[in-house]
Design an enzyme around this catalytic site. Structure first.
Site, short mmCIF file in Angstrom:
data_model
loop_
_atom_site.label_atom_id
_atom_site.label_comp_id
_atom_site.label_asym_id
_atom_site.label_seq_id
_atom_site.Cartn_x
_atom_site.Cartn_y
_atom_site.Cartn_z
N ARG A 27 -29.54 29.22 72.30
CA ARG A 27 -30.57 29.76 73.20
C ARG A 27 -29.99 30.77 74.20
NH1 ARG A 27 -35.84 27.77 73.44
NH2 ARG A 27 -36.11 25.95 72.16
N ARG A 31 -35.23 33.30 77.69
CA ARG A 31 -35.70 32.92 79.03
C ARG A 31 -34.71 32.92 80.18
NH1 ARG A 31 -37.85 27.19 77.57
NH2 ARG A 31 -35.86 27.24 76.47
N ARG A 40 -40.11 41.24 76.36
CA ARG A 40 -41.10 40.35 75.73
C ARG A 40 -42.51 40.81 76.07
NH1 ARG A 40 -42.28 34.54 77.97
NH2 ARG A 40 -43.52 35.87 79.32
N ASP A 76 -38.08 31.90 66.29
CA ASP A 76 -38.30 30.49 66.66
C ASP A 76 -38.34 29.67 65.39
OD1 ASP A 76 -39.05 28.79 69.19
OD2 ASP A 76 -40.24 28.01 67.55
N TYR A 151 -43.59 18.72 65.45
CA TYR A 151 -44.56 19.62 66.11
C TYR A 151 -45.88 19.67 65.35
CZ TYR A 151 -40.72 21.15 69.08
OH TYR A 151 -39.69 21.17 69.98
#
Ligand code: 1CP
Length: 343
Positions: A27, A31, A40, A76, A151
């Protein structure tokens, strides 16, 4: 064989002796970097992933700040499921969400095979830009069937995963059909990433550690093994990672990866014993420690490097992903420290 065969990342993944200990951060893109948000834009991450120039730029951002030995494709784990219109999305501030969760045999119809050349054409184009720009290996990735299924079945991120376990134990035949379809999707996506130019791939099974080893063996292992076996002939190193996997590390090593990721709860020396030196290891700084003052971080990084004791087949990383509140300067200092170790 790729142009990066003699790079520290690929050498360490093959348990050869690299010129320095390689380092990258799960990661690392996204972010935690202020420069990420303007690229983004206002949409969700899936909007940015679909535009090759933007996805490539976000992939490159951490490689400009940190002296890392690999870039990881900005995408992702749910991208392929979203691309086949399963009905899954990423909701800002939450993560993957699914309005109509997977609950019955009928839902298998929403899981059509993935055709990367049309469904993931944007990913191919992103990788093409990146292989032109990068001077370090690019890591491609996919979600493993268990973590993707959580998920799809829960409909959102979950701490307990009640619905997932309930379906797995009460309808094993349906569970295995679901995971088999997800394995095929992961294989197709990873093969396409390798063909486009990824020099290594990582299979993320982030939440598999919530299972008892016997249940992991029965319900999860065969599907991850199928994916890794299908990719073996590609020749690129295969990485496999999950959290809370202390009791699963032997099976992670058996599943067919070259590199097994270790989270911060398991000492590297214990991980070496459990995997019996069959695989290279990657890890395992607690990502929360990056919020401490530098002397604390420095001591922890050195403790981990000393614990590894220059054993070949080692890649420095965090024990899970970079947290959004991490100061990028700390990660830059960690990369520098890892590279200077032993010199
Ligand atoms: O717009 C945003 O900033 C949304 C946050 C975000 C980002 C930046 C999400 C939603 N996904 C990503 C990118 C991403 N996801 C990458 C590329 C960036 C990089 O690694 O540098 C990668 C490799 C992932 C992989 C991923 N997504 C995993 C496996 C790794 C892990 O951390 O365990 C998982 C479990 C996901 C699901 C997901 N997607 C997004 C979130 C917030 C989550 C986690 C939700 C949860 O806690 O269950």
């Amino acid at each position: 064989m790729t142009q990066y065969d003699s790079s520290p990342l690929i050498q360490a993944a093959r348990q050869q002796k690299p010129s320095h200990i390689p380092v990258w951060f799960m990661r690392q893109a996204g972010r935690s970097l202020p420069e990420y948000f303007p690229v983004r834009g206002d949409g969700t991450i899936l909007n940015a992933i679909q535009v090759p120039e933007r996805a490539a730029e976000i992939t490159l951002q951490p490689t400009r700040r940190y002296d890392v030995d690999a870039a990881i494709l900005f995408s992702d784990i749910i991208t392929p499921l979203w691309a086949i219109d399963f009905g899954i999305d990423i909701t800002p501030g939450i993560g993957p969400t699914c309005e109509k969760p997977f609950r019955s045999e009928d839902d298998l119809q929403r899981l059509r095979p993935l055709d990367p050349s049309s469904d993931l054409a944007f990913q191919h184009d992103t990788i093409k830009i990146l292989t032109e720009e990068l001077t370090i290996p690019l890591i491609g990735f996919a979600g493993a069937p268990f973590t993707l299924a959580t998920y799809m079945i829960e409909g959102k991120p979950s701490k307990t995963h009640h619905n997932t376990k309930s379906l797995m134990f009460s309808e094993p035949a349906l569970w295995h059909k679901l995971c088999d379809a997800l394995a095929d999707i992961a294989i197709a996506s990873l093969q396409a990433q390798i063909e486009a130019g990824a020099s290594a791939v990582q299979l993320f099974d982030s939440w598999a550690g919530i299972l008892h080893p016997q249940h992991y063996r029965e319900f999860v292992f065969p599907h991850s093994q199928k994916i890794l076996a299908a990719l073996k002939s590609s020749g690129v190193p295969l990485f496999h990672f999950g959290t809370n996997t202390a009791e699963l590390l032997d099976q992670f090593a058996d599943a067919g990866a070259d590199v097994v990721g270790v989270d911060w709860r398991t000492p590297l020396s214990a991980a070496r014993q459990r995997t019996n030196n069959r695989v290279a290891l990657q890890g395992n700084l607690d990502p929360s420690i990056c919020h401490s003052p530098w002397p604390v971080v420095e001591q922890e990084v050195k403790r981990i490097l000393n614990e590894n004791d220059n054993t070949p087949g080692y890649i420095f990383n965090l024990g899970h992903g970079v947290q959004p509140t991490t100061n990028p300067d700390i990660l830059a200092a960690i990369a520098k420290l890892v590279h200077s170790y032993g010199s």
